[in-house]
Design an enzyme around this catalytic site. Structure first.
Site, PDB file in Angstrom:
ATOM      1  N   ASP A  74       0.712  -1.167  -0.060  1.00 58.82           N
ATOM      2  CA  ASP A  74      -0.144  -0.002  -0.139  1.00 58.82           C
ATOM      3  C   ASP A  74       1.051   1.117   0.105  1.00 58.82           C
ATOM      4  O   ASP A  74       2.111   1.094   0.344  1.00 58.82           O
ATOM      5  CB  ASP A  74      -0.773  -0.093   1.291  1.00 58.82           C
ATOM      6  CG  ASP A  74      -1.913   1.071   1.392  1.00 58.82           C
ATOM      7  OD1 ASP A  74      -2.379   1.497   0.269  1.00 58.82           O
ATOM      8  OD2 ASP A  74      -2.540   1.464   2.466  1.00 58.82           O
ATOM      9  N   HIS A  75       0.275   2.470  -0.390  1.00 59.16           N
ATOM     10  CA  HIS A  75       0.966   3.790  -0.217  1.00 59.16           C
ATOM     11  C   HIS A  75       2.665   3.520  -0.192  1.00 59.16           C
ATOM     12  O   HIS A  75       2.953   3.666   0.987  1.00 59.16           O
ATOM     13  CB  HIS A  75       0.710   4.402   0.844  1.00 59.16           C
ATOM     14  CG  HIS A  75      -0.812   5.138   0.744  1.00 59.16           C
ATOM     15  ND1 HIS A  75      -1.164   6.188   0.089  1.00 59.16           N
ATOM     16  CD2 HIS A  75      -1.740   4.761   1.345  1.00 59.16           C
ATOM     17  CE1 HIS A  75      -2.427   6.332   0.175  1.00 59.16           C
ATOM     18  NE2 HIS A  75      -2.960   5.659   1.030  1.00 59.16           N
ATOM     19  N   ASP A 106       2.158   6.172  -4.763  1.00 61.43           N
ATOM     20  CA  ASP A 106       1.263   7.598  -4.577  1.00 61.43           C
ATOM     21  C   ASP A 106       2.069   8.784  -4.807  1.00 61.43           C
ATOM     22  O   ASP A 106       2.725   9.282  -4.154  1.00 61.43           O
ATOM     23  CB  ASP A 106       0.939   7.376  -2.887  1.00 61.43           C
ATOM     24  CG  ASP A 106       0.058   8.642  -2.364  1.00 61.43           C
ATOM     25  OD1 ASP A 106      -0.281   9.548  -3.155  1.00 61.43           O
ATOM     26  OD2 ASP A 106      -0.142   8.523  -1.225  1.00 61.43           O
ATOM     27  N   GLU A 136      -2.875   6.902  -6.949  1.00 63.45           N
ATOM     28  CA  GLU A 136      -3.818   7.852  -6.226  1.00 63.45           C
ATOM     29  C   GLU A 136      -3.917   9.122  -7.217  1.00 63.45           C
ATOM     30  O   GLU A 136      -2.769   9.806  -7.246  1.00 63.45           O
ATOM     31  CB  GLU A 136      -3.446   8.059  -4.964  1.00 63.45           C
ATOM     32  CG  GLU A 136      -4.425   8.955  -4.131  1.00 63.45           C
ATOM     33  CD  GLU A 136      -4.324   8.741  -2.622  1.00 63.45           C
ATOM     34  OE1 GLU A 136      -4.504   7.725  -2.048  1.00 63.45           O
ATOM     35  OE2 GLU A 136      -4.249   9.921  -2.199  1.00 63.45           O
ATOM     36  N   GLY A 188      -7.294   7.689   8.592  1.00 58.95           N
ATOM     37  CA  GLY A 188      -7.314   7.603   9.878  1.00 58.95           C
ATOM     38  C   GLY A 188      -6.081   8.322  10.400  1.00 58.95           C
ATOM     39  O   GLY A 188      -5.022   8.070   9.796  1.00 58.95           O
ATOM     40  N   HIS A 223      -9.977   4.631  -0.090  1.00 57.92           N
ATOM     41  CA  HIS A 223      -8.814   4.677   1.003  1.00 57.92           C
ATOM     42  C   HIS A 223      -9.799   5.198   2.100  1.00 57.92           C
ATOM     43  O   HIS A 223     -10.766   5.866   2.036  1.00 57.92           O
ATOM     44  CB  HIS A 223      -7.728   5.588   0.798  1.00 57.92           C
ATOM     45  CG  HIS A 223      -6.681   4.645   0.072  1.00 57.92           C
ATOM     46  ND1 HIS A 223      -5.428   4.385   0.417  1.00 57.92           N
ATOM     47  CD2 HIS A 223      -6.827   4.176  -1.306  1.00 57.92           C
ATOM     48  CE1 HIS A 223      -4.776   3.688  -0.560  1.00 57.92           C
ATOM     49  NE2 HIS A 223      -5.634   3.810  -1.550  1.00 57.92           N
ATOM     50  N   GLY A 225     -11.110   3.784   4.767  1.00 58.96           N
ATOM     51  CA  GLY A 225     -12.450   2.963   4.859  1.00 58.96           C
ATOM     52  C   GLY A 225     -12.952   2.582   6.260  1.00 58.96           C
ATOM     53  O   GLY A 225     -14.313   2.523   6.522  1.00 58.96           O
ATOM     54  N   THR A 248      -7.525   1.629  10.652  1.00 56.33           N
ATOM     55  CA  THR A 248      -7.705   2.269  11.753  1.00 56.33           C
ATOM     56  C   THR A 248      -8.709   1.150  12.732  1.00 56.33           C
ATOM     57  O   THR A 248      -8.336   0.964  13.980  1.00 56.33           O
ATOM     58  CB  THR A 248      -8.325   3.405  11.701  1.00 56.33           C
ATOM     59  OG1 THR A 248      -7.540   4.355  10.992  1.00 56.33           O
ATOM     60  CG2 THR A 248      -8.324   4.197  13.168  1.00 56.33           C
TER      61      THR A 248
HETATM   62  P1  13P Z   1      -8.458   4.018   7.762  1.00 58.32           P
HETATM   63  O1  13P Z   1      -7.451   4.065   8.634  1.00 58.32           O
HETATM   64  O2  13P Z   1      -9.234   4.886   7.812  1.00 58.32           O
HETATM   65  O3  13P Z   1      -9.051   2.651   7.726  1.00 58.32           O
HETATM   66  O4  13P Z   1      -7.765   3.928   6.135  1.00 58.32           O
HETATM   67  C1  13P Z   1      -6.702   2.969   5.770  1.00 58.32           C
HETATM   68  C2  13P Z   1      -6.221   3.334   4.473  1.00 58.32           C
HETATM   69  O5  13P Z   1      -6.708   3.886   3.423  1.00 58.32           O
HETATM   70  C3  13P Z   1      -4.979   2.860   4.406  1.00 58.32           C
HETATM   71  O6  13P Z   1      -4.449   3.107   2.923  1.00 58.32           O
END
Ligand code: 13P
Length: 297
Positions: A74-75, A106, A136, A188, A223, A225, A248
């Protein structure tokens, strides 16, 4: 991911900021017969305890069951949440070479032209290795350390929302596989002072999502979520969201218990992952719809 979008089913991606969290998340995916991604973002080894590209990969080899999951990086930002440049090409190439199934570059803090150029380079590198790429466009905020404007102000102004014309050009010039779009969600908080705070309940612009789906024609990613009211999430999946990132919702229950009782903390991760799959996203048995007859368990 194309199949998920066509079937109006989301693939959840669960972030792993502490390596022991990976086993209960993987177990929950298997028990729920839900197809999902195990994910780690660069900030989870920089600001939490995920270790890095290699330790995550090794831990994944011990817990994986490929009927129900894949490994996603991810990212990896080009410019990070503290506005510092990142060796993003090295990190992403390491992951793609090692065997991650998909990766995310990203470039959302860059200009459109620079984001296109950076993403294009990563797509060329990754596709040569059969690895899918997420990028993104627009600003999904929340990871930055400074204060955020009040959420309702952000939503009403549409500040940072992904522009459909830019998205059309971005997808056609980069050939990216999945696109993370800004339609109202926020990440988050991760700064030391704010990471325990409850997230604001975000809303989503379904109108903007429709325009983005029409403009791009590829699976779109949501993202941030955690904490989005369920009706928005489920509606977004009907309108083109094929992957939902969750961090989160499973991190905070682990952090609340990890210092005093590791096994209770791990159970809390399992329970929180199940709640997301079963109640929030309604994805019990999703593997049977995505892959009929494929996964036998
Ligand atoms: P949350 O922390 O809101 O669940 O977001 C997670 C996220 O988008 C990680 O890339």
């Amino acid at each position: 991911m194309m199949r998920a979008q066509a079937a109006h089913i989301a693939v959840p991606g669960f972030n792993i900021p502490y390596l022991p969290m990976m086993e209960p998340v993987a177990r929950a995916l298997c028990d729920a017969r839900c197809f999902g991604l195990i994910m780690v973002a660069r900030l989870e080894w920089e600001k939490f305890a995920a270790g890095g590209v290699q330790p995550v990969y090794e831990t994944y080899q011990q817990v994986k069951d490929e009927r129900f999951m894949r490994l996603h990086l991810d990212h990896v930002p080009v410019i990070d949440e503290d506005n510092l440049p990142v060796d993003y090409e090295d990190i992403l190439t390491e992951a793609a070479t090692l065997g991650y199934d998909s990766i995310m570059v990203d470039g959302s803090r860059l200009s459109l032209d620079d984001n296109i150029a950076a993403t294009r380079r990563i797509v060329d590198m990754a596709h040569a290795r059969d690895v899918a790429v997420e990028a993104e466009l627009g600003a999904v905020m929340g990871h930055e350390s400074g204060p955020m404007p009040p959420y309702e102000e952000l939503f009403a102004s549409g500040q940072g929302f992904t522009d459909p014309d830019e998205a059309r050009r971005f997808v056609s010039e980069t050939k990216v596989d999945w696109l993370s779009v800004a339609i109202g969600s926020v990440h988050g908080a991760i700064s030391e002072t704010a990471r325990r705070a409850k997230k604001p309940a975000a809303r989503l612009s379904i109108e903007r999502l429709d325009a983005l789906r029409e403009a791009t024609g590829i699976p779109l990613v949501l993202h941030g979520g955690t904490g989005i009211p369920k009706e928005y999430i489920l509606e977004s999946v009907q309108h083109g969201i094929a992957k939902i990132n969750i961090a989160t919702a499973i991190r905070q229950p682990y952090e609340a218990l990890m210092a005093e009782d590791e096994s209770a903390a791990l159970q809390a991760v399992y329970d929180a992952t199940m709640t997301v799959i079963r109640d929030d996203l309604e994805l019990l048995h999703s593997v049977d719809i995505l892959n009929p007859g494929g996964a036998q368990a």
